[in-house]
Enzyme design. Sequence first.
Site, PDB file in Angstrom:
ATOM      1  CB  CYS A 115      59.686  45.702  34.447  1.00  0.00           C
ATOM      2  SG  CYS A 115      58.561  46.643  35.335  1.00  0.00           S
ATOM      3  CG  HIS A 252      61.383  42.559  37.038  1.00  0.00           C
ATOM      4  ND1 HIS A 252      61.726  43.679  37.720  1.00  0.00           N
ATOM      5  CD2 HIS A 252      59.918  42.690  36.685  1.00  0.00           C
ATOM      6  CE1 HIS A 252      60.879  44.538  37.784  1.00  0.00           C
ATOM      7  NE2 HIS A 252      59.538  44.062  37.257  1.00  0.00           N
ATOM      8  CG  ASN A 282      58.024  46.504  39.729  1.00  0.00           C
ATOM      9  OD1 ASN A 282      59.310  46.739  39.411  1.00  0.00           O
ATOM     10  ND2 ASN A 282      56.945  45.782  38.730  1.00  0.00           N
TER      11      ASN A 282
HETATM   12  N1  ACO Z   1      43.993  46.810  48.414  1.00  0.00           N
HETATM   13  C1  ACO Z   1      42.841  46.233  48.435  1.00  0.00           C
HETATM   14  N2  ACO Z   1      42.270  45.687  47.486  1.00  0.00           N
HETATM   15  C2  ACO Z   1      42.662  45.919  46.201  1.00  0.00           C
HETATM   16  C3  ACO Z   1      43.656  46.596  45.956  1.00  0.00           C
HETATM   17  C4  ACO Z   1      44.597  46.822  46.828  1.00  0.00           C
HETATM   18  N3  ACO Z   1      45.577  47.667  46.684  1.00  0.00           N
HETATM   19  N4  ACO Z   1      43.647  46.527  44.560  1.00  0.00           N
HETATM   20  C5  ACO Z   1      42.854  45.763  44.263  1.00  0.00           C
HETATM   21  N5  ACO Z   1      42.020  45.599  44.929  1.00  0.00           N
HETATM   22  C6  ACO Z   1      40.689  44.479  45.039  1.00  0.00           C
HETATM   23  C7  ACO Z   1      39.979  44.846  43.576  1.00  0.00           C
HETATM   24  O1  ACO Z   1      39.263  45.863  43.565  1.00  0.00           O
HETATM   25  C8  ACO Z   1      39.317  43.415  43.612  1.00  0.00           C
HETATM   26  O2  ACO Z   1      38.045  43.762  44.318  1.00  0.00           O
HETATM   27  P1  ACO Z   1      36.716  42.972  43.985  1.00  0.00           P
HETATM   28  O3  ACO Z   1      37.098  41.680  43.821  1.00  0.00           O
HETATM   29  O4  ACO Z   1      35.664  43.580  44.920  1.00  0.00           O
HETATM   30  O5  ACO Z   1      36.405  43.527  42.466  1.00  0.00           O
HETATM   31  C9  ACO Z   1      40.073  42.760  44.225  1.00  0.00           C
HETATM   32  O6  ACO Z   1      41.157  43.175  45.207  1.00  0.00           O
HETATM   33  C10 ACO Z   1      40.794  41.646  43.530  1.00  0.00           C
HETATM   34  O7  ACO Z   1      41.558  42.218  42.342  1.00  0.00           O
HETATM   35  P2  ACO Z   1      42.405  41.676  41.276  1.00  0.00           P
HETATM   36  O8  ACO Z   1      43.051  42.939  40.323  1.00  0.00           O
HETATM   37  O9  ACO Z   1      41.701  40.485  40.804  1.00  0.00           O
HETATM   38  O10 ACO Z   1      43.794  41.260  42.234  1.00  0.00           O
HETATM   39  P3  ACO Z   1      44.772  40.037  41.897  1.00  0.00           P
HETATM   40  O11 ACO Z   1      44.853  38.847  42.771  1.00  0.00           O
HETATM   41  O12 ACO Z   1      44.830  39.779  40.372  1.00  0.00           O
HETATM   42  O13 ACO Z   1      45.993  40.909  42.261  1.00  0.00           O
HETATM   43  C11 ACO Z   1      47.698  42.166  41.313  1.00  0.00           C
HETATM   44  C12 ACO Z   1      46.307  42.041  41.829  1.00  0.00           C
HETATM   45  C13 ACO Z   1      48.629  42.097  42.763  1.00  0.00           C
HETATM   46  C14 ACO Z   1      48.062  43.473  40.838  1.00  0.00           C
HETATM   47  C15 ACO Z   1      48.120  40.867  40.545  1.00  0.00           C
HETATM   48  O14 ACO Z   1      47.210  41.006  39.410  1.00  0.00           O
HETATM   49  C16 ACO Z   1      49.559  41.154  39.929  1.00  0.00           C
HETATM   50  O15 ACO Z   1      50.514  40.908  40.797  1.00  0.00           O
HETATM   51  N6  ACO Z   1      49.721  41.133  38.655  1.00  0.00           N
HETATM   52  C17 ACO Z   1      50.804  41.376  37.910  1.00  0.00           C
HETATM   53  C18 ACO Z   1      51.175  42.772  37.906  1.00  0.00           C
HETATM   54  C19 ACO Z   1      52.467  43.191  38.143  1.00  0.00           C
HETATM   55  O16 ACO Z   1      52.969  42.662  38.886  1.00  0.00           O
HETATM   56  N7  ACO Z   1      52.841  44.302  37.390  1.00  0.00           N
HETATM   57  C20 ACO Z   1      54.084  44.910  37.555  1.00  0.00           C
HETATM   58  C21 ACO Z   1      54.608  45.380  36.454  1.00  0.00           C
HETATM   59  S1  ACO Z   1      54.698  44.219  35.099  1.00  0.00           S
HETATM   60  C22 ACO Z   1      56.165  43.076  35.668  1.00  0.00           C
HETATM   61  O17 ACO Z   1      56.806  44.033  36.164  1.00  0.00           O
HETATM   62  C23 ACO Z   1      55.847  41.752  35.533  1.00  0.00           C
END
Ligand code: ACO
Length: 325
Positions: A115, A252, A282
């Site tokens: 990224c 980004h 993204n």
């Molecule tokens: N739809 C519905 N529920 C979901 C989904 C989905 N697509 N994905 C995960 N869940 C559920 C999980 O299973 C979990 O359920 P549980 O509580 O029953 O176990 C719940 O949602 C919460 O999951 P988390 O992973 O804790 O959710 P979080 O609030 O952390 O959000 C996310 C997840 C959006 C991926 C977040 O962590 C994030 O944005 N991280 C940064 C990742 C990123 O942006 N990466 C891009 C590449 S790196 C970069 O470019 C910076």
Amino acid sequence: MTMLRSVILGCGSALPAQVLTNQELAAKVDTTDEWIVQRTGIRQRHIAADGELTSDLAIQAAKAALANAHVDPQTIDLIVLGTSTPDNTFPATAVTVQAGLGITRGAAFDLQAVCSGFVYALSITDGLLRTGTYTRALVIGAETFSRILDWKDRTTCVLFGDGAGAVVVEAQQQPGEKTDRGILTTHLRSDGRHKSKLYVDGGPSSTMTVGHLRMEGRAVFKHAVAMITDVIEDAFRATGYTASDIDWFVPHQANKRIIDDSAHKLGIAPEKVVITVDQHGNTSAASIPLALNAAVRDGRIKKGDLVLLEAMGGGFTWGSALIRW
Ligand code: ACO
């Protein structure tokens, strides 16, 4: 004393025609529009058609940037393409772009920093232009991340999309002052201890397959804001500018919550932040030039504006660039 600066002459972008909305995704995997919007700000993403390659998007974006800059492709002597989804393991997708533009001079190569690819490519290009090694460059970020997603993994497949963006950059003598046009400073960082937090589980040397994207979302989120703000503070220290001097913050586009938290921590006003993650998801190395192009085309970013870029991605890699447009 005058000095060579890398001045941005124009920009362009390309998106596949096919749009995939959150509602359409929710019919395929166990997710909802509400969950995706609330956690990420993403509403839709573009997906490349069968046979539509990273190079196709890159060439389209490059042509748009050349037209916007009023620059003849034959005057380009350097092409640096940030991508993690090249057409082939080799040769570099950049040489396909070079041939597609009818250019036979200079050099073209790919740069892999996930990224952060566009900020890395811009920084490397800036170095090569300011030493006088090359004179006019195309810096491109282009991706078809849809090809490396595990479409059964709801924790990752909802986040990414395809697209490309490009800028034309030229070495120009500037007065050598803080008010110069061009790239004023860039800062690149990486820390390979984090490589298992965001990676692809395949590759030519390890599995002889392409593999799928794997991510510990929470761990990425936890590090993102601190790393982003840190490398932006480096840009402020190097130039003497502060958050209040910034006209446009073009981060980004990974996740709206990361963008909002970073802007808030830095003290950048929300109305100065360019957001396209809602429309594109993204798009990795393509996300910054896609956002830049959107803000230039709708008249927000104008000549003379102070524009701050930042990115963070797999590796981890991260970086910033401060530009007088
Ligand atoms: N739809 C519905 N529920 C979901 C989904 C989905 N697509 N994905 C995960 N869940 C559920 C999980 O299973 C979990 O359920 P549980 O509580 O029953 O176990 C719940 O949602 C919460 O999951 P988390 O992973 O804790 O959710 P979080 O609030 O952390 O959000 C996310 C997840 C959006 C991926 C977040 O962590 C994030 O944005 N991280 C940064 C990742 C990123 O942006 N990466 C891009 C590449 S790196 C970069 O470019 C910076």
